[in-house]
Structure formats: C-alpha cells, structure tokens
Design an enzyme around this catalytic site. Structure first.
Site, PDB file in Angstrom:
ATOM      1  N   LYS A 196       0.831  -1.208   0.000  1.00  0.00           N
ATOM      2  CA  LYS A 196       0.000   0.000   0.000  1.00  0.00           C
ATOM      3  C   LYS A 196       0.865   1.258   0.000  1.00  0.00           C
ATOM      4  O   LYS A 196       0.431   2.319  -0.468  1.00  0.00           O
ATOM      5  CB  LYS A 196      -0.970  -0.015   1.188  1.00  0.00           C
ATOM      6  CG  LYS A 196      -0.324  -0.159   2.566  1.00  0.00           C
ATOM      7  CD  LYS A 196       0.054   1.150   3.203  1.00  0.00           C
ATOM      8  CE  LYS A 196       0.757   0.933   4.525  1.00  0.00           C
ATOM      9  NZ  LYS A 196       1.138   2.186   5.188  1.00  0.00           N
ATOM     10  N   THR A 253      -3.639   5.537   3.931  1.00  0.00           N
ATOM     11  CA  THR A 253      -2.287   5.935   3.527  1.00  0.00           C
ATOM     12  C   THR A 253      -2.294   6.792   2.261  1.00  0.00           C
ATOM     13  O   THR A 253      -1.395   7.614   2.066  1.00  0.00           O
ATOM     14  CB  THR A 253      -1.403   4.687   3.304  1.00  0.00           C
ATOM     15  OG1 THR A 253      -1.565   3.795   4.403  1.00  0.00           O
ATOM     16  CG2 THR A 253       0.058   5.064   3.200  1.00  0.00           C
TER      17      THR A 253
END
Length: 350
Positions: A196, A253
């Site tokens: 990610k 994120t």
C-alpha cells in the site's frame, strides 16, 4: 479484558514505536522504549515527550526509555520491533546477542526487502536463532501514529503462523481506543501492509500534479487490484485485501496528510527530486525501497503491476512523473472484472 501485566520492550523510538508504547502503557504493562539517540531517550525519561516524532504529545510516565539494548531486553519475552525495514537485520543481530530465553517478536513495520524479496517475518526467521525465537506476530492496519497517540479510535489486525500467539498479542494491545482483530493469513497481511505504500506514493504524485480526486480514486482502486494480483500469486487469501490490511490501510495511507509516503509522492508530483524529498522528510519513506522489491517480485512471479512499474521508472530510472502518470491513464482498455475473475480462478486452481 486485557491479560495480566507484561514486561514489553519496544525497539524503535520513532512515531509508531512511541505510539504503540503509549497503548501498552495505557493497558498497564511495563514498557521499555529503546532508541539509539541519547538526547531523545533523556527527553522521554525526563520530559515525557518525543517532540521530534510526536510533537505536543505527553507520554505516560510509565514508559521508560533505554539506550542500552541489554538493559531493555532483560527478563521479558515480548519484543515489539518498530524499526525501519532496512535496519531490521542489524537490530536483530544485536538482539540475538543479548537474550538467553526464547522471545515473541511482534513486528509492526511495513516493507519487503529488495533483492532477497523476503517479507519481514521471513527476515526475522533468517536472523534469529531458532532456539531464541518463540513466535513471530505481525501487527498491521490503518493506523497513523499521530492519531493513535491522541487515543483516537483505531483498528488493526494481528497475524501469525501460531494463532494462539496472535491472540495473546491481541489481548496485549486491545483497549477501548485500540481494537485488534486476528487474521490467519500472514502472507496477505504482510503483503497488503507493504505494497500500500507504493500506491500511496503514486497517489501523492497525482495530488502533487493537481489531478484531483477522480484520478486518485481510480489509482487506489487499480492499486488494490495490483496488490491482490501479486499477493494471491504468492499464496495470500484474496479476501484479506478487502479487509483492514488491504483496502483499509490503502485508503488511510493514500488520503491522509499524516502519511509520509503520500507526502513524499506529493513533493515528487510538484517537481522535487527524490534525493531532495528524502532529505526533507526526516523520516524513512518505506514505499521507495518497497517499490524496488515489488518490481522485482512482479518480474519473478510474472504478474502485471503497471502502477508499480511506472513508479519504479520514476524513482530509479529518472522518468518524468507527469509522463509516467499519463501513460498509466492511456493504457490498453480492458474489462474491470477481468482482474477479479483471474484472481479467483488462480486461487481455485492453486
């Protein structure tokens, strides 16, 4: 209900290690926070702050700082490993010299080692003598240290080859602000948490270019498909990527100013050079190293990862960021369902 009071060492006095030390202290455990900067540890012990990493946060007085690894590791069996991926091997070599009884290592970093292409749990297995390693547990999920330190509601996942060890760590951390789930898919949890960061770098670039929310939503969605393609090829459960360590961690994120990977990408999108970005960040940007590792994994497993490849060319081959993003948007048309069907078919055949 939390378990009985434990003695725990947190190795790494950065933002995440300090925030997790706060959770443990709130739960009544004896917490030893180790770092190598004497001024920082003195500040933790005397002022109960860690201004460089968590400005304006007052730490529980129960957290004791250590610069001596030997002292920090005495008479305990749980160690939280909260150092950057590139420092893990060096720290573990030192840990192995200081302990005489088997320990449980809980790693909370997110990355993959370039060249060796090992996940962090595999790096731990390589570095720690078997007789000194009781269990390995990974703790991962959408969890900015800045918000955890403010005791904002946060939910994470723990995983291990030994789920009883994972459940013990679940009890260790669980409280009213910090909820912990278990997931037996160790590979998926580690891969989702690591990859990610690549997509967050790319999302920051699109924001830095001023491309807006539509482009970022597309990038996140296609990024998740890319993560799932590689993860399932490596043996992960595809359902893991629809959970906290997949889409959950990806959202937080890619969209938050707290994300150092997003911030780094944002600076790249605005025209700054990589060396300048890394120098100005002041903290490790795991996504840079992980991009190299994921690029190598994609080649090894023959998995198509166009976002990773484009970012790799930006970071390591000097490709223009705008040209890289524009090339992604103009790729050959295909069905959106094609990725999902391929992932499910490959999983059924494995």
């Amino acid at each position: 209900m939390n378990q009985a009071r434990e003695r725990v060492a947190v190795l790494g006095a950065g933002s995440w290690g300090t925030a997790l030390a706060m959770v443990l202290a709130d739960n009544g455990h004896e917490v030893r926070l180790w770092g190598h900067k004497s001024e920082q540890i003195e500040e933790i012990n005397t002022k109960h702050t860690n201004q460089q990493y968590l400005p304006e946060i007052v730490l529980p007085e129960e957290i004791k700082g250590y610069t001596s690894l030997h002292e920090a590791l005495q008479n305990l069996e749980i160690v939280i490993l909260a150092v950057p991926t590139k420092a893990i091997r060096d720290v573990l070599k030192k840990v192995a010299k200081e302990i005489i009884h088997p320990i449980v290592i809980v790693h909370v970093s997110k990355g993959i080692e370039p060249d060796s292409l090992l996940r962090i749990s595999e790096m731990i297995e390589e570095e720690m003598p078997a007789h000194l390693l009781k269990d390995i547990v990974v703790l991962s999920g959408p969890s900015h240290a800045e918000e955890v330190s403010l005791r904002h509601p946060t939910t994470v996942t723990v995983s291990s080859k030994n789920m009883k060890a994972a459940e013990k760590i679940q009890d260790l951390f669980m409280n009213g602000n910090f909820r912990v789930y278990t997931n037996p898919d160790l590979i998926g949890v580690e891969i989702g948490g690591a990859l990610k960061n690549i997509i967050a770098l790319a999302a920051g670039i699109t924001d830095g270019l001023g491309y807006g929310d539509n482009a970022k939503a597309a990038l996140i969605t296609r990024g998740l498909a890319e993560i799932a393609r590689l993860g399932t090829t490596m043996g992960a459960n595809p359902l893991t990527f629809s959970g906290l360590t997949g889409i959950g961690d990806l959202i937080v994120t890619c969209t938050s100013v707290h994300s150092r990977n997003w911030r780094a990408g944002n600076m790249l999108g605005k025209g700054h050079k990589l060396e300048e970005v890394l120098q100005n960040m002041g903290m490790v940007v795991e996504g840079v190293r992980t991009t190299k590792a994921a690029y190598q994994l994609a080649k090894k497993y023959k998995v198509k990862m166009p976002i990773t490849e484009a970012l790799y060319n930006v970071l390591f081959n000097g490709e223009d960021v705008k040209a890289a993003v524009d090339s992604l948007m103009s790729r050959m048309k295909k069905s959106e369902m094609e990725d999902l069907v391929n992932i499910l078919v490959d999983k059924q055949e494995s």
